[in-house]
Design an enzyme around this catalytic site. Structure first.
Site, PDB file in Angstrom:
ATOM      1  N   LYS A 188       0.854  -1.199   0.000  1.00 23.92           N
ATOM      2  CA  LYS A 188       0.000   0.000   0.000  1.00 23.92           C
ATOM      3  C   LYS A 188       0.887   1.244   0.000  1.00 23.92           C
ATOM      4  CE  LYS A 188      -3.937   1.893   2.661  1.00 23.92           C
ATOM      5  NZ  LYS A 188      -4.792   1.714   3.861  1.00 23.92           N
ATOM      6  N   SER A 240      -9.698   1.732   2.998  1.00 25.88           N
ATOM      7  CA  SER A 240      -8.841   2.482   2.107  1.00 25.88           C
ATOM      8  C   SER A 240      -7.809   1.625   1.361  1.00 25.88           C
ATOM      9  CB  SER A 240      -8.117   3.568   2.893  1.00 25.88           C
ATOM     10  OG  SER A 240      -7.261   2.991   3.864  1.00 25.88           O
ATOM     11  N   SER A 263      -9.722  -0.709   7.212  1.00 24.36           N
ATOM     12  CA  SER A 263      -9.207  -0.576   5.847  1.00 24.36           C
ATOM     13  C   SER A 263      -8.554  -1.808   5.258  1.00 24.36           C
ATOM     14  CB  SER A 263      -8.215   0.581   5.767  1.00 24.36           C
ATOM     15  OG  SER A 263      -8.921   1.778   5.687  1.00 24.36           O
TER      16      SER A 263
END
Ligand code: GLN
Length: 456
Positions: A52, A127, A151
């Site tokens: 990420k 997210s 997330s």
């Protein structure tokens, strides 16, 4: 994997940066050569992992999904990334996210919108939407995300993969861009529970660079996957499972509810003792989370001022420089969080909001502790619905925040939780996946009978 990435990426848009395929192949070739020469290679040799983009990588851009860090290349690797590389893993790229982790759909990225591989017109969740979608589309083997309020778990549910949020403190946060430091954890995605356990094992353990990382011993999360081969008829005999009543009450889609009830019935067949538990403070989690997460973020994001961190706007005087850099650099969701957080922390409102939210957090932590003293694990849906359409909730922040109801309590309590696919609802061409959330006691990622990391 590289071929598949090339084929699918134009449709899904998981990545903000993809490693040069020639370099990836060269790294893989070097490992192959070592094996041929009987030289030692790490246990993750050649495993393609996606990271990420709010997790720092020395040789690649790390933007946090924000214009303010566009072009930033950190001079170091996050500890979790360093550990993966040391064990032989190959980083295939940096994945898309809601700016600094603030969002539930990945639409709040400054750069692109990621699609759900099960239905390209739907969101992958967020997210960590890019990390979930890339594993789901088999563009990589495993990936790292971060989980402040869900997330990792909610996108795992939307994309039909396994997502694990470790106990707070299990994994070093060094090199993870801070959103809400008391809630943030780095988490794992895989297409099986076993892969997720192997990834967790690789990144866990104390790190002197993160004062909140735990010194507790790390159990061998890689050696426990025995049920499949020695499947007894009732392998979970006596395991006490609490279904959180508030999570299957009104407000949950009927298809999600029946998938969870189906999973609960299956657990009973495997020998579990299933009962409903009530956590009366459950619904307080959402307002407490949004007060605390916004407050911490308003403080953490003050470092992006165009001088210490972040791209600098031009201005003749210092205050103008700060204002312009932040006005241009941050997106609207981030600005809204900073305003909410600054308000909640301001002298006149501190007692009414921030302090009260901290008190609620203590109540939530205690109620989970009590429920986990009486049950080995707790279960719930990972989200109230399956993946919804891109754009559907973009202009309705409250509806978007309400979708985090199943996950935020776990962060407030600091507990570990695994999400794994447990069924489908109608939608898309072939149905949309639904995830079951399994919550364990602190530092008990195996959850007593080792079921959490055995995926039943
Ligand atoms: N959707 C939640 C938020 O926007 C959770 C995000 C996260 O876990 N990073 O804050």
């Amino acid at each position: 994997y590289l071929d598949r990435l090339k084929q699918t990426e134009p449709h899904i848009n998981c990545f903000l940066h993809v490693s040069d395929p020639d370099k990836v192949l060269k790294q893989a070739q070097d490992i192959d050569d070592k094996i041929k020469r009987n030289e030692e290679v790490g246990p993750l040799a050649g495993v393609l992992v996606a990271i990420k983009d709010n997790i720092c990588t020395a040789d690649m851009p790390s933007t946090g999904g924000s214009y303010i860090l566009e072009g930033y290349r950190p001079p170091f690797d996050a500890t979790a990334v360093k550990r993966l590389k040391d064990l032989g893993a190959i980083v295939v790229g940096k994945t898309n996210l809601d700016e600094f982790g603030m969002g539930s759909t990945t639409e709040a990225s400054a750069f692109k919108v990621t699609a759900n591989p099960w239905d390209l017109s739907r969101v992958p969740g967020g997210s960590s939407g890019g990390s979930a979608a890339s594993v789901s589309a088999r563009q990589c083997v495993v990936s790292l995300g971060s989980d402040t309020g869900g997330s990792v778990r909610q996108p795992a549910s939307f994309c039909g993969v396994v997502g694990l949020k470790p106990t707070y403190g299990r994994v070093s946060r060094f090199g993870l861009m801070a959103y809400a430091s008391s809630l943030d954890v780095i988490g794992c995605f895989g297409s099986s529970v076993a892969d997720t356990g192997i990834l967790l094992h690789a990144i866990s353990g104390h790190d002197s660079l993160d004062a909140t990382s735990s010194k507790r011993e790390v159990p061998d999360f890689t050696s426990q996957f025995t049920y499949a081969s020695s499947l007894k008829s009732r392998p979970l005999e006596g395991l006490r499972v609490g279904l959180i009543r508030e999570t299957v009450d009104a407000g949950v889609d009927s298809g999600v509810k029946s998938a969870i009830e189906g999973a609960a019935a299956h657990l009973e067949q495997l020998g579990c003792v299933l009962k409903e538990v009530s956590l009366p403070s459950f619904s307080l989690g959402l307002p407490a989370y949004y007060i605390l997460a916004s407050s911490e973020s308003s403080s953490n994001l003050s470092r992006y001022d165009g001088v210490r961190y972040g791209n600098q706007a031009s201005s003749d005087e210092l205050n103008g420089l700060y204002e312009e850099s932040r006005a241009k650099g941050f997106g609207s969701e981030v600005k809204m969080r900073i305003l909410m957080g600054t308000y909640a922390l301001s002298a006149g409102y501190y007692d009414a909001y921030y302090k009260r939210a901290q008190q609620v957090r203590t109540i939530i932590r205690k109620s989970f502790k009590a429920a986990l003293d009486e049950n080995d694990i707790l279960i719930s849906p990972a989200a109230p619905s399956a993946a919804y359409k891109i754009g559907e909730k973009k202009n309705d922040p409250l509806a978007m925040y309400a979708g985090d109801i199943m996950t935020v309590n776990v962060n407030l309590a600091g507990l570990p939780a695994l999400v794994l696919p447990c069924g489908f609802v109608e939608g898309g061409a072939v149905g949309l996946p639904v995830g079951l959330q399994i919550i364990g006691a602190a530092f008990d990622e195996f959850a007593k009978h080792k079921c959490l990391l055995n995926g039943f």
